[in-house]
Write a protein that holds these residues in place. Structure first.
Motif, mmCIF file in Angstrom:
data_model
loop_
_atom_site.group_PDB
_atom_site.id
_atom_site.type_symbol
_atom_site.label_atom_id
_atom_site.label_comp_id
_atom_site.label_asym_id
_atom_site.label_seq_id
_atom_site.Cartn_x
_atom_site.Cartn_y
_atom_site.Cartn_z
ATOM 1 N N TRP A 180 0.856 -1.176 0.000
ATOM 2 C CA TRP A 180 0.000 0.000 0.000
ATOM 3 C C TRP A 180 0.898 1.234 0.000
ATOM 4 O O TRP A 180 1.841 1.340 0.796
ATOM 5 C CB TRP A 180 -0.900 0.015 1.239
ATOM 6 C CG TRP A 180 -2.106 -0.860 1.069
ATOM 7 C CD1 TRP A 180 -2.253 -2.152 1.472
ATOM 8 C CD2 TRP A 180 -3.333 -0.496 0.445
ATOM 9 N NE1 TRP A 180 -3.485 -2.636 1.142
ATOM 10 C CE2 TRP A 180 -4.178 -1.637 0.508
ATOM 11 C CE3 TRP A 180 -3.821 0.652 -0.171
ATOM 12 C CZ2 TRP A 180 -5.473 -1.641 -0.011
ATOM 13 C CZ3 TRP A 180 -5.106 0.660 -0.685
ATOM 14 C CH2 TRP A 180 -5.913 -0.477 -0.610
ATOM 15 N N VAL A 181 0.627 2.164 -0.891
ATOM 16 C CA VAL A 181 1.479 3.349 -1.023
ATOM 17 C C VAL A 181 0.619 4.600 -1.132
ATOM 18 O O VAL A 181 -0.492 4.560 -1.678
ATOM 19 C CB VAL A 181 2.408 3.252 -2.255
ATOM 20 C CG1 VAL A 181 3.335 2.059 -2.146
ATOM 21 C CG2 VAL A 181 1.606 3.188 -3.552
ATOM 22 N N ARG A 182 1.142 5.677 -0.590
ATOM 23 C CA ARG A 182 0.495 6.986 -0.734
ATOM 24 C C ARG A 182 1.576 7.971 -1.204
ATOM 25 O O ARG A 182 2.255 8.606 -0.388
ATOM 26 C CB ARG A 182 -0.109 7.445 0.589
ATOM 27 C CG ARG A 182 -0.922 8.749 0.452
ATOM 28 C CD ARG A 182 -1.582 9.123 1.764
ATOM 29 N NE ARG A 182 -0.586 9.408 2.800
ATOM 30 C CZ ARG A 182 -0.863 9.530 4.093
ATOM 31 N NH1 ARG A 182 -2.103 9.355 4.518
ATOM 32 N NH2 ARG A 182 0.092 9.783 4.965
ATOM 33 N N PRO A 183 1.757 8.117 -2.494
ATOM 34 C CA PRO A 183 2.796 9.024 -2.987
ATOM 35 C C PRO A 183 2.514 10.471 -2.559
ATOM 36 O O PRO A 183 1.370 10.922 -2.577
ATOM 37 C CB PRO A 183 2.715 8.881 -4.510
ATOM 38 C CG PRO A 183 1.951 7.613 -4.744
ATOM 39 C CD PRO A 183 1.024 7.480 -3.598
ATOM 40 N N ALA A 184 3.570 11.180 -2.190
ATOM 41 C CA ALA A 184 3.422 12.591 -1.825
ATOM 42 C C ALA A 184 3.884 13.513 -2.938
ATOM 43 O O ALA A 184 3.741 14.730 -2.830
ATOM 44 C CB ALA A 184 4.218 12.877 -0.553
ATOM 45 N N HIS A 185 4.428 12.922 -4.011
ATOM 46 C CA HIS A 185 4.952 13.731 -5.100
ATOM 47 C C HIS A 185 4.963 12.888 -6.356
ATOM 48 O O HIS A 185 5.065 11.664 -6.305
ATOM 49 C CB HIS A 185 6.367 14.220 -4.780
ATOM 50 C CG HIS A 185 6.876 15.240 -5.742
ATOM 51 N ND1 HIS A 185 7.688 14.906 -6.811
ATOM 52 C CD2 HIS A 185 6.693 16.589 -5.812
ATOM 53 C CE1 HIS A 185 7.981 16.011 -7.479
ATOM 54 N NE2 HIS A 185 7.391 17.035 -6.909
ATOM 55 N N GLY A 186 4.880 13.547 -7.482
ATOM 56 C CA GLY A 186 4.820 12.834 -8.752
ATOM 57 C C GLY A 186 6.165 12.659 -9.429
ATOM 58 O O GLY A 186 6.233 12.602 -10.661
ATOM 59 N N ALA A 187 7.243 12.554 -8.674
ATOM 60 C CA ALA A 187 8.564 12.400 -9.273
ATOM 61 C C ALA A 187 8.687 11.074 -10.022
ATOM 62 O O ALA A 187 8.216 10.028 -9.558
ATOM 63 C CB ALA A 187 9.643 12.494 -8.199
ATOM 64 N N ALA A 198 8.884 7.224 -16.601
ATOM 65 C CA ALA A 198 9.009 8.510 -17.295
ATOM 66 C C ALA A 198 7.678 9.017 -17.815
ATOM 67 O O ALA A 198 7.503 10.221 -18.037
ATOM 68 C CB ALA A 198 10.010 8.379 -18.442
ATOM 69 N N ASN A 199 6.720 8.119 -18.021
ATOM 70 C CA ASN A 199 5.387 8.510 -18.487
ATOM 71 C C ASN A 199 4.411 8.721 -17.343
ATOM 72 O O ASN A 199 3.218 8.959 -17.582
ATOM 73 C CB ASN A 199 4.847 7.442 -19.441
ATOM 74 C CG ASN A 199 5.685 7.329 -20.696
ATOM 75 O OD1 ASN A 199 6.118 8.339 -21.253
ATOM 76 N ND2 ASN A 199 5.938 6.100 -21.137
ATOM 77 N N GLN A 247 12.855 -6.473 -18.584
ATOM 78 C CA GLN A 247 11.575 -7.068 -18.932
ATOM 79 C C GLN A 247 10.570 -6.512 -17.934
ATOM 80 O O GLN A 247 10.785 -6.605 -16.730
ATOM 81 C CB GLN A 247 11.645 -8.594 -18.831
ATOM 82 C CG GLN A 247 12.672 -9.197 -19.773
ATOM 83 C CD GLN A 247 12.819 -10.698 -19.584
ATOM 84 O OE1 GLN A 247 12.065 -11.328 -18.835
ATOM 85 N NE2 GLN A 247 13.791 -11.284 -20.281
ATOM 86 N N GLY A 248 9.499 -5.893 -18.440
ATOM 87 C CA GLY A 248 8.707 -5.147 -17.490
ATOM 88 C C GLY A 248 7.229 -5.085 -17.761
ATOM 89 O O GLY A 248 6.711 -5.635 -18.739
ATOM 90 N N LEU A 249 6.584 -4.357 -16.862
ATOM 91 C CA LEU A 249 5.154 -4.119 -16.886
ATOM 92 C C LEU A 249 4.900 -2.649 -16.582
ATOM 93 O O LEU A 249 5.476 -2.099 -15.646
ATOM 94 C CB LEU A 249 4.447 -4.961 -15.806
ATOM 95 C CG LEU A 249 4.538 -6.484 -15.935
ATOM 96 C CD1 LEU A 249 4.304 -7.124 -14.576
ATOM 97 C CD2 LEU A 249 3.516 -6.975 -16.946
ATOM 98 N N ASP A 250 4.052 -2.010 -17.358
ATOM 99 C CA ASP A 250 3.734 -0.598 -17.150
ATOM 100 C C ASP A 250 2.242 -0.427 -16.952
ATOM 101 O O ASP A 250 1.423 -1.013 -17.679
ATOM 102 C CB ASP A 250 4.179 0.237 -18.352
ATOM 103 C CG ASP A 250 5.687 0.271 -18.491
ATOM 104 O OD1 ASP A 250 6.350 0.681 -17.519
ATOM 105 O OD2 ASP A 250 6.196 -0.122 -19.554
#
Length: 938
Positions: A201-208, A231-232, A248-251
Motif C-alpha cells: 500500500w502506497v500513498r505518494p506525496a509527489h509525482g517524481a 518517465a510517463n 523485462q517489465g510491466l507498465d
C-alpha cells in the motif's frame, strides 16, 4: 574613554566552540580575548566603532516607510515554510508546511541545491527587526526557528527514526520528500525463489519519476524494481540481468494519485508477469523469462530507494508491504483492497511482511516468520561531525572536495549556504541571548573545521576557485567575529582555511584581475579579509581589501551604485559597454556596502561613505518595491540599465540570494548613519537621515530631523547632559554648491570641503541645535567609455527618465543652465511631488521609488544646437572626436561668478575651436553674441 559598546553592537557573530563544550564553557571563554580586542570588545584595529541597531531609531521618511513594508512581511510570513527543507532533510515531520518557491524547494533551480540559505537570511532579518523595534513578535519567531533547528540537528546526529502517520488500515511509515531515507531489508529476502508476488500500500506525496517503492538489486545491472512512476508517470515493474536495456517489465495505464492510498501488486511465475493497481490487473506480460532466482545473490534490498543514484527517494507513505514466494491469484490480490494481507486468504508474505505499525525507532519488524527485520537508513549515511546542520545532505560538501570543474547543478555553493545559516544563528544569539542558537552556530563551525582542516592546501585552493560551486560568501567575516570573542586558535585557523591566495596576492599587489570573475562570489571574500587582518595583523589582507575596493569603485560601478553585468565583472572602466538587462545584481550592492563600512572602520576615507550614500539612496532603496506583500519580500535580483527597463521584484519565483540580502538591507538602514571614534572623542555623521542616536557612553542623544533628500539639509539636536566631543559632518563630494553649518543659529567658521568631513568641536549641552544646509545641483555623470551616455543626479538622487524603451531617451540640458553650472533650471518641477520633474514631456523621478515604471537610468545627451539661457544661436553644436561638444567645454568652466565670466569662457572656447577648424568664424561670432544676449539663472 572608549564607548561601552555591547556585544550586539560590535559583532554580528557569537562564540564558537567544540560540540563537546557546553554553552557555559563558551561564555566563560568570552573573557579570554578581551585584552586583545580592547576594553570595548571591538577589534583593536578599528579606529571608529559602529552603534547597534538598537541604539539608532529611524524617524519618519523614505527609510522608515520601506522598512515598515519589510517588517510587516517578516511578521506575517510562516517560518515553518522555511523550516520545511531542514525538517525534511532530517526525516522529521514537516507539519504540512510547503517549502517556498524558487531556490528553497526541491523543484527549484538545480533541484534546490541552495536550500536553507534563505532561512539564514530570514533569521538575520528577524534579529535585526527585534533589535531595531524591540517587538516581542520577532523574538518569538526567532525562538521558533532556533528551536526547530535544534531538533533538526539532534535528528541528524542520531539514526533516522520512523515518522509514523495514519495509514490505510492502521499506522504507516512516511518518508517526507527531501529526507533521503529508505528502508533496508536483509539480503536474503528473495531466497532464490522462482515465483514472486510483491504487494504494498502506497500513498505518494509527489509525482517524481522513477521513485522506487522497492528495488532489489546488485548495482545497476542486476535488479528488479517496482516504481511508483516511470518517465510517463505510470507505475512500472521491471527485472533485468543486463541493465536498463535488458529490462523485462510491466507498465501501468494511469498515474497513481498523489496524496491518496493505492494498492500495488506484481505477480511473476511461469514466464508471466501481472501488474495490479487497486485489485485490478492493468498490465500483463507473458514474455518475462527472468525470475528472482535468475538474478542470483543480490547485495541490496531497499524500499524507497533506487540503485540509480540520480533517481529520487520515494516520497510518501508505505503500509503493509508483503513479499511472497508464489504468484497470488487475482482473487487473492483483489481481497486485499479492504483488509490487511494478514486478514485475507493470502495471509502475510512468506518471504517478508512489514506492517509498518512502529511509532518510534529505526527498526521494522518482519512478520513472515523469517526474522528479516528491516532498518530505516539515510542514503548518505550519517554526518561526519555532530555539529553538522544543513537542509540537504553532507554529500554536497563531500562532492565539492573532488570537483575539478564548475557545475552548480551538482554542487551549488554549500559553504555559502552554510554561512547564511551560521550568520542567521549568530545574529539570533546576539539579538536574544538564546543559548541554543550559540550552540548550533558553534557546532557548525566545529564541523567545518573538522572537514576542511584535513584537506590539502591544493584542494582548498581548487575548491575556492570554482565558480559558484566553491562560493563561500561571508563565512570568514563571521568566523573572525567569533574568534574575536572566544580567542580559540581553531577558530582563527578555520577562517584562514578559506584563503584564496591567487586573489589575495593579486589584490595586495594592486594587480587588477577582476575581469571575468563572478562579482558576488568575491566581494564578501574581501570583507572577510579585512576582518582577518584585525585578528592576525597580516597586512596583505587589509591591503588586498582596500585595493580591491578601488578596482570596483568607480571603475566597475554604475550610476546607482551597483556593480556586475550578468553577475560577472567586465573590463575596467567599461560601463556603457556592459549595460544590459542583467546589470547591478542587488547582492553585490549589499556586499559592497558591507566592505565600504568595514574599510571605514580602519581608515576614515570619506570616499567609502560617498559610495555608501550613493548605493543606499539609489540602488538599495530602489530595489525594494513600494507595496506590501505577505508572500514575497518584493526585492530585485538584477536591475537592468537598458532603456525602458521594468524592475522585476519577484525574480526567479522568489527566495534568491538577492531577496535574502534585500530583506537584510531593509531592516538595517540605520546601521551606518553614525559611528563613534574609538576613543569616544568624536561622532561621525555619515548620512543625513531622520533618526535618533542614543550614545549611552556620553549620556546624550542626537536627534536628526530631516526629509532629506527631499530636503536639502538636516537638523541635529543634542539631548541629555553635557558632553565634549567633535561632531564630524560628512560633506558629500557632490556638494559643490556650498555646505553651511550653524550651531544654535550662529554660523560655524571654516570652509567645508566636498569629499571630506567638517568638524564642529565643543562641549554640548541639552538642546544644542546644529543646522546643516547642503544645496543640491543637477549634474550629469558620464560613462567613461561613452561620454554621451549619462546619468542625472540631483544631489545624491539619481533621477531616471520614465518612458518605455527600447530607444534611449535623449535630453538636452544646457538650454537654461545656471551660472553655477546647475542644470536644474532646464527642468520643470512637478507640483506637490518633490524630486519629480519634466523635460520635453518626459517625467524624471528618483530611482529610489520602487515602482514598475519603465525607467532609463542612463540617457543619451543630445545638444544639437548652441543655446544659452533658452536663446537659440541657430548654430549646430560641434563635437570633437571623443564626443565632447563645444557646450560641454564651455560649461566645464562652471561655476561662473557672473554673466561676464561665462561670456569670457564662451569667447575663449570659441576662439580655440575656430583655430582648430571645428567651428567657422561666423558661427563663432553668433555663439558669442547669443551668450551676451541671454539671461541666466544663478
Amino acid at each position: 574613554m572608549a564607548p561601552p559598546l555591547s556585544r550586539r553592537t560590535l559583532f554580528r557573530a557569537a562564540a564558537l566552540t567544540a560540540t563537546t563544550a557546553s554553552t557555559a564553557d563558551v561564555k566563560r571563554s568570552v573573557a579570554a580575548p578581551a585584552t586583545r580586542a580592547g576594553a570595548s570588545g571591538a577589534p583593536a584595529a578599528w579606529t571608529v566603532r559602529p552603534f547597534g541597531l538598537e541604539d539608532v531609531t529611524l524617524g519618519p521618511g523614505v527609510f522608515a516607510g520601506k522598512r515598515q513594508l519589510m517588517l510587516d512581511h517578516a511578521r506575517g510570513y510562516d517560518v515553518h515554510r522555511l523550516l520545511q527543507v531542514f525538517r525534511a532533510n532530517a526525516g522529521l515531520s514537516t507539519r504540512g508546511a510547503v517549502a517556498p518557491g524558487g531556490w528553497e524547494g526541491l523543484d527549484g533551480e538545480a533541484d534546490g541545491n541552495l536550500r536553507g540559505h534563505y532561512t539564514g537570511h530570514f533569521l538575520t532579518v528577524l534579529a535585526q527587526a527585534y533589535r531595531s523595534t524591540g517587538e516581542q513578535v520577532f523574538a518569538d519567531r526567532i525562538a521558533t526557528v532556533v528551536g526547530a533547528l535544534t531538533e533538526v540537528r539532534e535528528a541528524l546526529r542520531r539514526d533516522p527514526a520512523v515518522l509514523s502517520v495514519e495509514g490505510r488500515f492502521g499506522r504507516a511509515a512516511e518518508n517526507v520528500r527531501g529526507s533521503y531515507q529508505y528502508v533496508d531489508l536483509p539480503a536474503t529476502v528473495l531466497a532464490d525463489t522462482p515465483a514472486l508476488t510483491l504487494s504494498a500500500w502506497v500513498r505518494p506525496a509527489h509525482g517524481a519519476a522513477w521513485a522506487r517503492i522497492l528495488d532489489f538489486g546488485d548495482g545497476t545491472t542486476r535488479y528488479l524494481y517496482l516504481a511508483a512512476r516511470n518517465a510517463n508517470g505510470v507505475p512500472r515493474f521491471a527485472v533485468t540481468t543486463s541493465g536498463p536495456g535488458g529490462e523485462q517489465g510491466l507498465d501501468g495505464a494511469v498515474p497513481l494519485p498523489v496524496g491518496e492510498w493505492s494498492h500495488l501488486a506484481v505477480t511473476l511465475a511461469d514466464g508471466t508477469g501481472t501488474l495490479y493497481v487497486d485489485g485490478a490487473a492493468v498490465a500483463r506480460n507473458t514474455a518475462i523469462t527472468l525470475t528472482p532466482a535468475a538474478l542470483g545473490t543480490l547485495a541490496d534490498h531497499w524500499l524507497g530507494r533506487s540503485h540509480f543514484p540520480a533517481d529520487p527517494v520515494f516520497a510518501g507513505a508505505l503500509e503493509d508491504v508483503n513479499v511472497y514466494a508464489r504468484a497470488l491469484t487475482a482473487a487473492e490480490v483483489a481481497g486485499m483492497q479492504n483488509r490487511r494481507a494478514a486478514d485475507t486468504p493470502a495471509g502475510r508474505g512468506d518471504l517478508a511482511s512489514y506492517a509498518f505499525d512502529e511509532t518510534a525507532g529505526a527498526g521494522f519488524a518482519d512478520a513472515s516468520g523469517r526474522g528479516l527485520d528491516a532498518t530505516l537508513r539515510r542514503t548518505w549515511g550519517a554526518p561526519s561531525h555532530p555539529g553538522f546542520l544543513a537542509a540537504y545532505p553532507e554529500t554536497q560538501f563531500i562532492e565539492l572536495e573532488s570537483m575539478t570543474r564548475s557545475d552548480y547543478t551538482r554542487v551549488w555553493a554549500p559553504y555559502y549556504t552554510a554561512h547564511k545559516i551560521l550568520g542567521g544563528l549568530l545574529d539570533a544569539y546576539l539579538a536574544t541571548d538564546d543559548d541554543r542558537a550559540l550552540d548550533l552556530a558553534s557546532g557548525m563551525c566545529d564541523w567545518m573545521h573538522a572537514r576542511l582542516s584535513v584537506l590539502p592546501a591544493t584542494t582548498l585552493q581548487r575548491m575556492w576557485g570554482l565558480f559558484s560551486s566553491g562560493e563561500f560568501g561571508g563565512v570568514v567575516e563571521a568566523v573572525c567575529d567569533l574568534y574575536a570573542i572566544t580567542g580559540r586558535a581553531e577558530h582563527l585557523a578555520l577562517a584562514k582555511l578559506f584563503d584564496l591566495d591567487r586573489l589575495i596576492d593579486a589584490c595586495a599587489a594592486g594587480t587588477d584581475v577582476l575581469e571575468g570573475l563572478h562579482a558576488n562570489q568575491h566581494i564578501p571574500i574581501l570583507t572577510g579579509l579585512a576582518r582577518l587582518y584585525d585578528e592576525t595583523g597580516e597586512q596583505r589582507y587589509l591591503t588586498a581589501a582596500k585595493n580591491f575596493w578601488d578596482m570596483v569603485v568607480p571603475h566597475r560601478t554604475y550610476a546607482i551604485g551597483g556593480t556586475s553585468s550578468g553577475e560577472f565583472w567586465k573590463a575596467r572602466d567599461v560601463i556603457a559597454g556592459t549595460v544590459s538587462d542583467t546589470t547591478a545584481e542587488t547582492c553585490c550592492a549589499y556586499n559592497m556596502l558591507k566592505l565600504s563600512r568595514m574599510l571605514f572602520f580602519h581608515e576614515q576615507d570619506p570616499a567609502y561613505m560617498d559610495h555608501y550614500e550613493r548605493t543606499l539612496f539609489n540602488q538599495v532603496l530602489g530595489s525594494k518595491q513600494d507595496r506590501p506583500d505577505a508572500e514575497k519580500p518584493l526585492v530585485t535580483y538584477f536591475i537592468g540599465l537598458t532603456p525602458g527597463h521594468v524592475r522585476d521584484y519577484t525574480p526567479k519565483q522568489g527566495t534568491t540570494c538577492c531577496e535574502g540580502t534585500g530583506m537584510e538591507s531593509a531592516t538595517k538602514y540605520q546601521d551606518s548613519v553614525y559611528f563613534a571614534r574609538a576613543d569616544g572623542s568624536a561622532l561621525y555623521v555619515n548620512l543625513y537621515s531622520a533618526s535618533r542616536l542614543t550614545w549611552a557612553e556620553k549620556g546624550v542623544t542626537v536627534t536628526q530631523t530631516t526629509r532629506y533628500p527631499k530636503e536639502q539639509g538636516s537638523t541635529l539636536t543634542v539631548g541629555g547632559g553635557r558632553a565634549s566631543f567633535a561632531l564630524l559632518l560628512r560633506v558629500p563630494s557632490w556638494a559643490t554648491a556650498g555646505f553651511r553649518v550653524t550651531v544654535n543659529g550662529r554660523a560655524v567658521p571654516g570652509a567645508p570641503v566636498p569629499g571630506r568631513y567638517f568638524e564642529v568641536a565643543r562641549t554640548w549641552r541639552d538642546g544644542d541645535t546644529v543646522r546643516i544646509s547642503v544645496p543640491f545641483r543637477l549634474r550629469v555623470e558620464r560613462a567613461p567609455d561613452d561620454p554621451t551616455l549619462q546619468a542625472l543626479f540631483h544631489g545624491p538622487v539619481n533621477l531616471v527618465a520614465r518612458r518605455p524603451g527600447p530607444e534611449a531617451v535623449r535630453l538636452g540640458l544646457y538650454r537654461n543652465a545656471g551660472l553655477s553650472g546647475d542644470l536644474l533650471p532646464s527642468l520643470a518641477p512637478v507640483p506637490d511631488e518633490p524630486l519629480h520633474y519634466t523635460l520635453d514631456g518626459i517625467e524624471l523621478a528618483p530611482f529610489a521609488e520602487g515602482t514598475e515604471d519603465p525607467t532609463h537610468v542612463y540617457v543619451r545627451r543630445s545638444e544639437p544646437r548652441v543655446i544659452f539661457g533658452t536663446v537659440d544661436s541657430g548654430v549646430a553644436n560641434p563635437a570633437r572626436g571623443d564626443g565632447t561638444t563645444l557646450l560641454d567645454e564651455v560649461w566645464a568652466g562652471a561655476p561662473f561668478h557672473g554673466k561676464e565670466a561665462l561670456v569670457a569662457r564662451v569667447r575663449s572656447t570659441v576662439a580655440a575651436w575656430v583655430s582648430e577648424g571645428l567651428l567657422s568664424r561666423a558661427d563663432g561670432d553668433r555663439v558669442v553674441s547669443t551668450a551676451q544676449k541671454a539671461s541666466y539663472a544663478r
